[in-house]
Motif scaffolding. Structure first.
Motif, PDB file in Angstrom:
ATOM      1  N   GLY A 101     -28.518  87.724  55.492  1.00 11.93           N
ATOM      2  CA  GLY A 101     -28.396  86.575  56.375  1.00 11.93           C
ATOM      3  C   GLY A 101     -27.256  85.671  55.984  1.00 11.93           C
ATOM      4  O   GLY A 101     -26.538  85.128  56.845  1.00 11.93           O
ATOM      5  N   VAL A 102     -27.057  85.504  54.682  1.00 12.04           N
ATOM      6  CA  VAL A 102     -25.942  84.694  54.191  1.00 12.04           C
ATOM      7  C   VAL A 102     -24.621  85.300  54.630  1.00 12.04           C
ATOM      8  O   VAL A 102     -23.721  84.608  55.129  1.00 12.04           O
ATOM      9  N   VAL A 103     -24.477  86.617  54.462  1.00  6.54           N
ATOM     10  CA  VAL A 103     -23.225  87.285  54.814  1.00  6.54           C
ATOM     11  C   VAL A 103     -23.017  87.298  56.323  1.00  6.54           C
ATOM     12  O   VAL A 103     -21.920  87.025  56.815  1.00  6.54           O
ATOM     13  N   ALA A 104     -24.078  87.600  57.075  1.00  2.88           N
ATOM     14  CA  ALA A 104     -23.960  87.698  58.532  1.00  2.88           C
ATOM     15  C   ALA A 104     -23.506  86.394  59.158  1.00  2.88           C
ATOM     16  O   ALA A 104     -22.801  86.379  60.169  1.00  2.88           O
ATOM     17  N   THR A 105     -23.902  85.266  58.558  1.00  2.00           N
ATOM     18  CA  THR A 105     -23.512  83.957  59.091  1.00  2.00           C
ATOM     19  C   THR A 105     -22.356  83.334  58.312  1.00  2.00           C
ATOM     20  O   THR A 105     -21.937  82.224  58.625  1.00  2.00           O
ATOM     21  N   ASN A 106     -21.870  84.037  57.297  1.00  2.00           N
ATOM     22  CA  ASN A 106     -20.810  83.513  56.419  1.00  2.00           C
ATOM     23  C   ASN A 106     -21.195  82.130  55.898  1.00  2.00           C
ATOM     24  O   ASN A 106     -20.383  81.200  55.875  1.00  2.00           O
ATOM     25  N   ALA A 107     -22.452  81.970  55.516  1.00  2.00           N
ATOM     26  CA  ALA A 107     -22.979  80.674  55.090  1.00  2.00           C
ATOM     27  C   ALA A 107     -22.302  80.230  53.795  1.00  2.00           C
ATOM     28  O   ALA A 107     -22.440  80.869  52.758  1.00  2.00           O
ATOM     29  N   SER A 108     -21.582  79.124  53.872  1.00  2.00           N
ATOM     30  CA  SER A 108     -20.802  78.641  52.735  1.00  2.00           C
ATOM     31  C   SER A 108     -20.970  77.136  52.628  1.00  2.00           C
ATOM     32  O   SER A 108     -20.893  76.423  53.627  1.00  2.00           O
ATOM     33  N   GLY A 109     -21.165  76.648  51.420  1.00  2.00           N
ATOM     34  CA  GLY A 109     -21.465  75.247  51.218  1.00  2.00           C
ATOM     35  C   GLY A 109     -20.266  74.408  50.832  1.00  2.00           C
ATOM     36  O   GLY A 109     -19.102  74.773  51.060  1.00  2.00           O
ATOM     37  N   ALA A 110     -20.569  73.278  50.199  1.00  2.00           N
ATOM     38  CA  ALA A 110     -19.552  72.277  49.907  1.00  2.00           C
ATOM     39  C   ALA A 110     -18.438  72.789  49.001  1.00  2.00           C
ATOM     40  O   ALA A 110     -17.298  72.316  49.074  1.00  2.00           O
ATOM     41  N   ARG A 111     -18.734  73.756  48.141  1.00  2.00           N
ATOM     42  CA  ARG A 111     -17.744  74.231  47.177  1.00  2.00           C
ATOM     43  C   ARG A 111     -16.686  75.134  47.823  1.00  2.00           C
ATOM     44  O   ARG A 111     -15.762  75.601  47.160  1.00  2.00           O
ATOM     45  N   ARG A 112     -16.801  75.380  49.100  1.00  2.00           N
ATOM     46  CA  ARG A 112     -15.835  76.246  49.776  1.00  2.00           C
ATOM     47  C   ARG A 112     -14.405  75.742  49.607  1.00  2.00           C
ATOM     48  O   ARG A 112     -13.462  76.542  49.523  1.00  2.00           O
ATOM     49  N   ILE A 113     -14.220  74.437  49.566  1.00  2.00           N
ATOM     50  CA  ILE A 113     -12.858  73.900  49.455  1.00  2.00           C
ATOM     51  C   ILE A 113     -12.195  74.259  48.138  1.00  2.00           C
ATOM     52  O   ILE A 113     -10.969  74.233  48.024  1.00  2.00           O
ATOM     53  N   ALA A 114     -13.012  74.630  47.145  1.00  2.00           N
ATOM     54  CA  ALA A 114     -12.456  74.950  45.823  1.00  2.00           C
ATOM     55  C   ALA A 114     -12.429  76.447  45.550  1.00  2.00           C
ATOM     56  O   ALA A 114     -11.498  76.940  44.898  1.00  2.00           O
ATOM     57  N   ALA A 155     -18.590  89.480  57.970  1.00  2.00           N
ATOM     58  CA  ALA A 155     -19.004  88.139  57.556  1.00  2.00           C
ATOM     59  C   ALA A 155     -18.805  87.167  58.710  1.00  2.00           C
ATOM     60  O   ALA A 155     -17.689  86.952  59.163  1.00  2.00           O
ATOM     61  N   GLY A 156     -19.903  86.602  59.195  1.00  2.00           N
ATOM     62  CA  GLY A 156     -19.831  85.686  60.316  1.00  2.00           C
ATOM     63  C   GLY A 156     -19.963  86.351  61.665  1.00  2.00           C
ATOM     64  O   GLY A 156     -19.806  85.689  62.694  1.00  2.00           O
ATOM     65  N   ALA A 157     -20.276  87.657  61.699  1.00  2.00           N
ATOM     66  CA  ALA A 157     -20.450  88.367  62.969  1.00  2.00           C
ATOM     67  C   ALA A 157     -21.873  88.231  63.508  1.00  2.00           C
ATOM     68  O   ALA A 157     -22.176  88.709  64.601  1.00  2.00           O
ATOM     69  N   TYR A 158     -22.765  87.619  62.746  1.00  2.00           N
ATOM     70  CA  TYR A 158     -24.136  87.348  63.177  1.00  2.00           C
ATOM     71  C   TYR A 158     -24.878  88.617  63.622  1.00  2.00           C
ATOM     72  O   TYR A 158     -25.694  88.577  64.545  1.00  2.00           O
ATOM     73  N   GLY A 159     -24.563  89.730  62.990  1.00  2.00           N
ATOM     74  CA  GLY A 159     -25.274  90.964  63.293  1.00  2.00           C
ATOM     75  C   GLY A 159     -24.906  91.598  64.615  1.00  2.00           C
ATOM     76  O   GLY A 159     -25.596  92.501  65.076  1.00  2.00           O
ATOM     77  N   THR A 160     -23.820  91.164  65.244  1.00  2.00           N
ATOM     78  CA  THR A 160     -23.438  91.721  66.544  1.00  2.00           C
ATOM     79  C   THR A 160     -22.558  92.960  66.438  1.00  2.00           C
ATOM     80  O   THR A 160     -22.331  93.644  67.438  1.00  2.00           O
ATOM     81  N   LEU A 161     -22.055  93.257  65.238  1.00  2.00           N
ATOM     82  CA  LEU A 161     -21.203  94.433  65.040  1.00  2.00           C
ATOM     83  C   LEU A 161     -21.920  95.535  64.264  1.00  2.00           C
ATOM     84  O   LEU A 161     -21.528  96.694  64.328  1.00  2.00           O
ATOM     85  N   GLY A 162     -22.944  95.179  63.531  1.00  2.00           N
ATOM     86  CA  GLY A 162     -23.667  96.160  62.728  1.00  2.00           C
ATOM     87  C   GLY A 162     -24.786  95.478  61.971  1.00  2.00           C
ATOM     88  O   GLY A 162     -24.791  94.260  61.799  1.00  2.00           O
TER      89      GLY A 162
END
Length: 385
Positions: A101-114, A155-162
């Protein structure tokens, strides 16, 4: 509900599907247009198959609970550095977040900027496409990542590609301690300017956000280094307003709330907006003046969360979301606005994801047709995109 125990069963179930499939992991992220179809759960594809702390590499099934992965990493003083968001507080959902689920939604938090987003930490994936074919891309260690970069496409395809079955990713050491420098009562433009100054400083800021009138700047590392950098950053920002410093425990607590957008748990509708930080103050001020509600800034102003006003109607919420998509699409940087939280009836009536330009939309349709020729994987979920 379909619940495969391994990748072969997953491929057989997708191959034999006679209609749409609604793909779920831990059931914590009800995002996008509600999908009408048979539920396909990846919960059975669980377990860590490879973990090499010295190589900073972990491989696990897509259904592996995130809590299990975090516990294993913590035992070796390591972590998922991209700080994945836990949607349960915001969405009021239950269940357990999973790696897939994390990968499918590319879930990334505050530390992404670093350190970058989830997609930047992926080394390889295994997944089943819409025809039931098992595909793999990337590798299990950093030196093996070659070929077409389908890893980032998933990553971020929300399960629509596979349907993801296995993920390999890079992990990083956990810092010894953290602290947060806080500036109080700044305007939006002053807050973004302060965050930009902090991020441009040599003090290695790993979080820059604004909530409830406070501008928060996180520093992590060895204790002596954090103490020194917090003092230096406080001195740098002192001319901008009142400054205070949160210790480790308070710092950890506030960044968990920021990453999980916990402040907006009671809001009926929440839109997530990504835009150039320089465009954020004017866009946010204009929107709040017209529609009211509340705002959380993250990523130095590059990520904005808008919560609906307490007395807003469904029609108000729809208008506010559509206004954000129009405003973002009109900015020079052309970001995107995504409806993360709203009643199902609202998510069915508006573009949940930022509408794509015609050329990009045609490319997206072509990619989906290639990976899911029968259009059975979460069909319609990414309306707008």
């Amino acid at each position: 509900m379909l619940s495969p125990a391994d990748e072969n069963e997953l491929a057989e179930m997708v191959r034999g599907a006679s209609g749409p499939l609604r793909i779920v992991g831990g059931g914590t992220r009800d995002i996008g247009v509600p999908v009408e179809g048979e539920v396909l759960s990846t919960a059975g594809l669980s377990g860590i198959s490879l973990y090499e702390p010295g190589a900073l590499t972990l491989v696990a099934g897509a259904g592996t609970p995130l809590a299990e992965i975090k516990a294993v990493l913590a035992a070796e003083n390591q972590r998922l550095a991209f700080e994945p968001m836990d949607h349960r507080a915001l969405l009021g959902s239950t269940g357990a977040p999973t790696l897939g689920g994390v990968v499918a939604t590319n879930a990334s938090g505050a530390r992404r900027i670093a350190v970058g987003a989830c997609r930047d930490h992926l080394l390889g994936v295994r997944f089943v496409d819409g025809s039931g074919q098992v595909l793999k891309n990337g590798g299990r260690v950093m030196k093996n990542v070659t070929g077409y970069d389908l890893v980032k496409l998933m990553a971020g395809a929300y399960g629509t590609l596979g349907v993801l079955s296995e993920v390999s990713l890079k992990v990083l050491p956990r810092p010894e301690i953290s602290a947060t420098v806080v500036l109080h009562e700044l305007s939006l433009s002053e807050s973004v300017a302060a965050m930009s100054a902090a991020l441009g400083s040599p003090f290695e800021v790993t979080g820059a956000a604004a909530r409830r009138g406070d501008t928060c700047l996180r520093i992590e590392g060895f204790e002596a280094s954090v103490a020194y950098r917090a003092r230096q950053l406080s001195d740098l920002l002192a001319p901008r307003g009142e400054v205070s410093v949160l210790d480790h425990d308070a710092s950890e607590a506030i960044w968990r709330k920021i990453t999980d957008v916990a402040d907006f748990a009671a809001s009926a509708a929440v839109t997530r907006v990504s835009v150039a930080p320089g465009d954020a103050p004017a866009l946010a001020e204009a929107h709040l003046a017209e529609f009211g509600g509340a705002l959380l800034l993250d990523w130095g102003g590059g990520l904005m969360w808008f919560a609906s006003a307490a007395d807003s109607t469904a029609e108000d919420q729809a208008r506010a979301h559509l206004a954000l998509q129009h405003a973002v699409g009109s900015t020079p940087s052309r970001g995107h606005a995504t409806l993360i939280k709203a009643p199902a009836v609202l998510r069915k009536s508006v573009p949940v994801f930022q509408p794509e330009a015609p050329g990009i939309a045609a490319l997206s349709c072509g990619i989906r047709a290639r990976f899911d020729p029968r259009a059975i994987l979460n069909p319609g979920l990414m309306r707008g995109a």
